[in-house]
Scaffold this active site. Structure first.
Site, PDB file in Angstrom:
ATOM      1  N   GLY A 121      19.635  -2.692  -3.881  1.00  0.00           N
ATOM      2  CA  GLY A 121      18.125  -2.183  -4.433  1.00  0.00           C
ATOM      3  C   GLY A 121      18.292  -1.113  -5.483  1.00  0.00           C
ATOM      4  N   ARG A 178      -3.016   8.542   0.803  1.00  0.00           N
ATOM      5  CA  ARG A 178      -3.011   7.314   2.471  1.00  0.00           C
ATOM      6  C   ARG A 178      -3.087   7.964   3.695  1.00  0.00           C
ATOM      7  NH1 ARG A 178       2.446   4.948  -0.506  1.00  0.00           N
ATOM      8  NH2 ARG A 178       1.417   3.875  -2.180  1.00  0.00           N
TER       9      ARG A 178
END
Lengths: 658, 254, 210
Positions: free
Chosen positions: A42, A330
């Protein structure tokens, strides 16, 4: 052995420069003799493998996907932060550092975060030089947008595909090194164990997923860039293949696992539609800029959203948090949604969703547009049409995606959303050099714990992955390898490799020979349900204890009743999955244990025992101002080692969004 | 949207490994919800097969949100199935109705050998990128990002080309198994940007040479690739590739 | 493929132009004069060699493409819904081209060879009296010849409909502003050329021209 975080001495803003100035170097002739294994491709893995290859090391890069380009970093939508201050709005390295520490609810290591903020700017330079097509203004310069919880515009983006573009940039750099012969690429390979020789990581055992063969690979150092463990919840926004196996194997060999209970639940995801659901899809946080979140005031409401009159709606975020309204961080938004649904106000068939409504914005934008056109007598229908156009321009691709998945048109009827697991702040414990508690074994990106504390800010994951890979590990790895230049490559016939391979192969044989009655998937689902229900958005001692017992029971059942079809020496996705789920089960237990130990609320970790009178999270700095680093002792047995956190610069305070 | 359940007949390609010869198997699935994704329907079928003591169907998938490019099924004669600009993982069962028969095959191309069942080997794409799909800039070499203004139109076009997810649907859909759309997307992205200029000629020549070496077919401009591309990559990129290739071929000294 | 294709496209303009002289309906005088010029002018004669070279190159390229493209997919799909993503004639250039080739063989053996025989056999004794117009008129009284020609022209129509714009794409010309124009010209060209060619046998057959 106490944990040594190796934070350099000196003032915060000079630590990294000073470190770089004094760190040991490996000369080019010696680099050619040193082999490095990078697991995962990644953002962290690809950037590390490419950079180390460029420097002259011999690198082997492993990924379980069919190509390094498919790692899950690719799915990040929003953007990447950098303290460039291109917008002249007062941003600086210090502000990015400050926001990140505060956003992490004071559970991150200051020195690491400061370094992250320092290198953030170089990341953007590097990516642009690679040809990453960031969004630009008409003058040809880079565009920025604002993102959750900050007061400056520091987020660089490429439409809703920032992660994809950054990963393809790192991937192309990696492929270039493959072409130059500096990196060897092993796709469709999964790391199944670390090999230790004389207490140092010296290689891995990997399984070729196509042939099923086990392979031994030597490396002077091993870098784990294997991402987070959100799939322990079964349902998450992670890719189906994302797993904790590499990190878990390292943990069981002696690498401490830090803050496993810190998981981020993202508030705006498409809700679960039924038992068949395999994965959750995120809708970018940016939607909360224009959408209003509400539930009906009546329990068990059966009317359609559009039929519920304004006065019978509860805009609960605006009600509870008048100052921030729909834009609270969040963790706060997620918990509030859960609270409403748990109390029976949820909507949709499953009643586990809340509305995200754009009708007000459509009318507001429509009126502005009508005004611009000088159309003073615009009818309501005209205004709505104009407003829809504006909303379409801003969020068109997200609305389309929602429509594709749910079959509902969000321009006409409010979106249904519900929080979902999105990121894990916890991970392998690493020191300032990103080295785990096993010598020669490093962890980069989401796989480590270091930079986000108990809550990650939006657009910071991409920043951290690339910082670790491009700008941190190329320096810090030298510090270790400089003393290792005399070490010859160790033959993979060394007893340590033979033994490690046997261990892996025995485990595979054991799994295959259970020949039980239940599928791997069914165990994963059950594990996910336990962890989500009891170690999810809200936790308490009682349910956590229950969860530990349930996970232990599940583990027993798994190892006596799982059914894996197919054979060992062939492509066998069920076998791959079984190994991963077995590791998730063990991790699940540790997560609950960690959550139980941490009797305070901080960031994404909410303990019901530690809340204010009006139900907000309450941190306990006196007792829990530490990184919980868990050392594996034996089955279901861990030892807690604490790394005390010192806040020299950013003094902890209670967050409030009222 | 009304939800409904359906019973389906699936005709799926089964092949043990690259060297084995494969054949179609017929499966029945019951009570499939219109809300499921196509791959979730396969999950249900695989669970059922495992419990019956049979081999599940191997297929590639990962992100399940349409961006990683791993999923790759040829459904009822179309790459990624019947929806426009869509990946297999984002296809939902409301595209089908009760009683339908669905034929599912792997990507078919000499350059993409079948690994197992519906999985194919797309490493040819990696090798094409290795041949030149990059800008040679080592870490740490970069100047300040805003030192190089880029025309917004070019930047936007480069972005549109860079949206390619490398799934291979273009190859699968093309009657010639041509990889021109894939190659042209990368060549275009880098040719449109000032950073890509120094290696512009060698890049296109090397990438095309590698593409030919991988045994992909030729482009005959049927534009099936563009129609089936989940990201809507335009065939105007192929024209740009042709242009780049012609001009590089004419000016190269080798 | 594109380059040779466009070359043949320009040839068709000349060919159709010269042949259209028959529609002047003057008993073939203009047409025969034009045909005579085309077959005797040395510049044109040299270009004729180029034309055949171009045609052969076009055919060889086509065969090579066919070979490579067939090899690129050894296992075919059991089910194909190609009409959902592309036009049938764009996928059928090989078969359309082959039909055209068969037609060309018949066509050349009928008219081109006849002219050459008249020019060179017996030391060119029949060259002056050779009347291509009358030959055409005669041939096109037979219904089956008219049918073959009509089929040939229909193949040509679909071949050109794809080929014209495709050639530009192959040569790298695809532009937001100009490509729609190129496509329109391509369609117009295809219609006009094919209509002219189609009318020739039909007009003779039905006696519209004498």
């Amino acid at each position: 052995m106490a944990l040594n975080s190796k934070i350099p001495a000196g003032p915060m803003n000079e630590k990294w420069n000073d470190y770089k100035g004094h760190v040991k170097l490996v000369n080019p002739a010696n680099k050619r003799k040193l082999e490095i294994i990078v697991v995962g491709t990644g953002l962290a893995g690809a950037s590390a493998a490419a950079s180390l290859g460029e420097m002259g090391y011999k690198v082997k890069a492993f990924c379980f996907q069919d190509s390094p380009r498919r790692a899950h970093s690719i799915a990040a939508q929003g953007g990447i932060n950098a303290a460039k201050n291109y917008q002249n709005d007062g941003d600086s390295v210090f502000r990015l550092f400050y926001d990140t520490v505060k956003g992490g609810d004071y559970r991150a290591r200051e020195a690491n975060v400061h370094r992250l903020a320092e290198v953030s700017s170089s990341i953007i330079d590097q990516c642009v030089a690679q040809g990453v097509p960031f969004a630009r203004e008409y003058g040809g310069l880079l565009s920025n947008r604002s993102f959750g919880g900050t007061q400056v515009q520091r987020t660089f983006y490429a439409a809703g595909q920032t992660g994809q573009q950054l990963l393809l940039g790192a991937y192309s750099a990696l492929e270039r090194q493959v072409a130059l012969g500096n990196v060897t690429q092993y796709s469709r390979h999964e790391m199944l164990d670390v090999v230790k020789v004389d207490d140092k990581a010296r290689g891995i055992i990997a399984r070729n997923l196509v042939t099923g063969e086990l392979e031994r690979h030597f490396g002077h150092a091993v870098l784990l860039c294997t991402g987070g463990y959100g799939n322990v919840f079964y349902l998450s926004t992670n890719a189906m293949g994302s797993n904790v196996t590499a990190a878990w194997k390292a943990h069981k060999l002696g690498a401490h696992f830090a803050n496993p209970c810190f998981t981020q639940i993202h508030p705006t995801c498409i809700p679960v539609s039924g038992d068949h659901q395999s994965k959750l899809t995120l809708m970018s946080e940016s939607l909360r800029n224009d959408g209003r979140i509400w539930v009906p005031q009546q329990k068990n409401e059966t009317r359609k959203a559009v039929d519920i009159p304004e006065e019978e709606r509860d805009y609960y975020l605006e009600r509870r948090y008048p100052a921030f309204g729909n834009l609270v961080p969040r963790d706060v938004a997620s918990r509030a949604a859960k609270e409403r649904c748990d109390d029976g106000y949820g909507v949709g068939t499953t009643k586990m969703a809340v509305y995200l409504d754009f009708s007000d914005s459509i009318i507001r934008y429509g009126k502005i547009e009508a005004g611009k056109q000088g159309n003073v007598n615009a009818s309501e229908a005209e205004i709505i049409e104009l407003g829809k156009d504006v909303v379409k321009e801003k969020y068109g691709n997200l609305f389309e995606m929602y429509d594709k998945i749910t079959g509902e048109n969000p321009y006409e009827t409010p979106m249904r959303i519900y929080p979902a697991v999105h990121y894990t702040m916890g991970g392998l414990w690493v020191d300032y050099e990103l080295q785990t508690s096993i010598k020669g074994l490093y962890a980069l990106g989401e796989a480590n714990f270091s930079d986000h504390g108990a809550n990650r800010l939006g657009a910071s994951a991409l920043m951290q992955g690339l910082a670790d890979g491009y700008f941190v590990i190329p320096y810090t790895l030298g510090s270790y390898l400089a003393d290792d230049i005399a070490t010859k490559s160790i033959s993979t016939d060394h007893p340590a490799f033979v033994e490690a391979e046997k261990k892996v192969s025995d485990r595979i044989n054991t799994l295959m020979n259970i020949k039980g009655t239940k599928t791997v998937e069914s165990f994963h689902k059950r594990l996910g349900k336990i962890i989500w229900d009891k170690c999810g958005m809200s936790r308490n001692a009682k349910v956590l204890q229950e969860a530990i017992e349930e996970v232990q029971a599940l583990k027993k059942e798994f190892w006596s009743d799982v059914r894996i079809p197919g054979a060992i020496n062939e492509m066998n996705p069920e076998l791959d999955k079984a190994g991963r789920v077995a590791d998730f089960i063990e991790l699940g237990e540790l997560m609950c244990k960690d959550a139980l130990d941490r009797n305070e609320s901080c960031g994404g970790h909410f303990r019901e025992e530690s809340q204010t009178e009006d139900g907000e999270a309450k941190r306990d700095d006196e007792n829990y101002n530490y990184v919980a680093a868990w050392k594996y002792v034996g089955e279901s047995n861990w030892e807690l080692e604490k790394e005390e956190l010192n806040f020299e610069i950013v003094k902890p305070s209670q967050r409030s969004y009222k | 949207m009304e939800h409904y359940n359906m019973n389906l007949t699936l005709k799926v390609w089964k092949q043990k490994n690259t060297n084995a010869s494969g054949s179609f198997e017929i499966y029945q699935v019951k009570d499939i919800s219109s809300e499921m994704s196509f791959l979730e329907m396969f999950d249900v079928l695989n669970e059922q097969l495992i419990l019956e003591g049979k081999e599940p169907i191997a297929f590639d998938h990962d992100c399940r949100e349409g961006i990683c490019g791993m999923c790759s099924m040829y459904i009822n004669g179309r790459a990624h199935g019947p929806w426009e600009k869509n990946t297999t993982c984002q296809l939902h069962m409301r595209a089908f109705k009760d009683g339908d028969t669905i034929v599912v095959e792997p990507w078919r191309s000499k350059a993409f050998p079948v690994i197992k069942d519906l999985m194919v080997n797309r490493s040819a794409f990696d090798r094409i990128i290795q041949a030149g799909g990059y800008i040679s800039v080592n870490t740490g070499n970069a100047q300040d990002a805003n030192a190089l203004p880029i025309d917004k139109k070019n930047a936007d076009d480069a972005f549109m080309a860079a949206a390619c997810i490398g799934c291979g649907a273009c190859v699968a859909a093309c009657k010639n198994s041509s990889a021109m759309l894939f190659v042209s997307a990368k060549v275009s992205q880098l040719a449109l940007l000032p950073q890509g200029q120094p290696e512009r000629e060698s890049r296109v020549l090397n990438m095309v040479a590698q593409m030919d070496k991988e045994a992909f077919g030729n482009c005959t401009n049927t534009y099936a690739c563009e129609a089936e591309c989940p990201k809507g990559i335009s065939v105007s990129n192929i024209a740009r590739l042709n242009r780049e290739y012609l001009s590089a071929s004419l000016s190269t000294e080798e | 493929m594109g380059l040779t294709g466009l070359f043949l496209v320009t040839f068709l303009i000349v060919h159709a132009g010269v042949n259209a002289c028959i529609f002047i309906n003057d008993g073939g005088a203009t047409f025969n004069a034009a045909a005579h010029f085309m077959s005797h002018n040395w510049v044109i004669r040299i270009m004729e060699i180029g034309l055949f070279a171009g045609l052969i190159a076009h055919i060889l390229q086509g065969l090579l493409l066919w070979k490579q493209n067939t090899a690129a997919r050894p296992t075919k799909y059991a089910m194909s819904a190609a009409n959902e993503n592309s036009k049938w004639y764009s996928r059928s250039m090989g078969i359309l081209g082959s039909l055209l080739l068969i037609f060309l063989v018949i066509h050349i053996s009928k008219f081109f060879v006849g002219t050459k025989v008249a020019m060179y056999a017996d030391g060119g004794a029949n060259d002056a009296s050779h009347n291509l117009y009358l030959e055409m008129k005669e041939e096109f009284q037979k219904w089956w010849v008219v049918l073959i020609y009509s089929l040939g022209v229909i193949s040509l129509f679909w071949h050109l409909l794809h080929g014209f714009q495709s050639a530009f794409q192959t040569l790298g010309i695809n532009h937001k502003r100009y490509t729609p124009l190129i496509k329109t010209i391509g369609v117009g060209y295809t219609f006009i050329i094919c209509l002219l060619f189609l009318l020739m046998p039909i007009a003779f057959y039905f006696g519209w021209i004498q």
